[in-house]
Design an enzyme around this catalytic site. Structure first.
Site: not given
Ligand code: DQA
Length: 145
Positions: A100-102, A111, A24, A11-12, A19, A74, A77, A98, A87, A107
């Site tokens: 994550h950009l950040s 998270r 990010y 999401p997002n 954003r 990725n 959230a 896995e 699962d 943070r």
């Molecule tokens: C994220 C980190 C997550 O905590 C956050 O909810 C995101 C992006 C990242 O790519 O850094 O939506 O997965």
């Protein structure tokens, strides 16, 4: 199938570019896809690249990735909330990196916990869109031919 990588985004992430750019970066999701496509082409791998704001759709796509070389995930959230995604990874026996950009560990405390990490092969965070390319490089290196 075994020469395909699925890159799944939660999401997002469709809002990348506008954003919270201080967190990010300025790259858009289309830029991420282009970087993934270049990396896959370099390794002779096929690419399935998808984004959804819906948890169940991500579960379905993880199931559809069965038999692929692996998944770059990725989960955004949902990383911090989703037993269903964890699962699905276990159920299908996926090779998941896995991403994550950040740097999620720099943070908020919520998270710092991931439901994905215990069922993932590896975790990359804090490297921006380069993390996706590195994940694809790692999956390509794990190929047995
Ligand atoms: C994220 C980190 C997550 O905590 C956050 O909810 C995101 C992006 C990242 O790519 O850094 O939506 O997965």
């Amino acid at each position: 199938m075994t020469d395909t990588v699925h890159v799944l985004n939660g999401p997002n992430l469709n809002l990348l570019g506008t954003r919270e750019p201080e967190v990010y970066g300025r790259a858009t999701l289309a830029d991420v896809e282009a970087a993934c496509r270049t990396a896959c082409e370099r390794h002779g791998l096929g690419l399935v690249f998808r984004q959804s704001n819906h948890e169940g759709e991500l579960v379905t796509w993880l199931q559809e990735a069965r038999g692929s070389l692996g998944v770059v995930l990725n989960a955004a959230a949902y990383t911090h909330t989703s037993i269903a995604l964890a699962d699905a990874i276990k159920a299908v026996g996926l090779n998941v990196v896995e991403v994550h950009l950040s740097n999620v560990f720099a943070r908020e405390a919520f998270r710092h916990h991931s439901y994905i990490s215990p069922v993932a092969r590896a975790v990359i965070c804090g490297l921006g869109i380069d993390g996706y390319r590195l994940a694809i490089d790692a999956l390509a290196a794990s190929r047995v031919n």
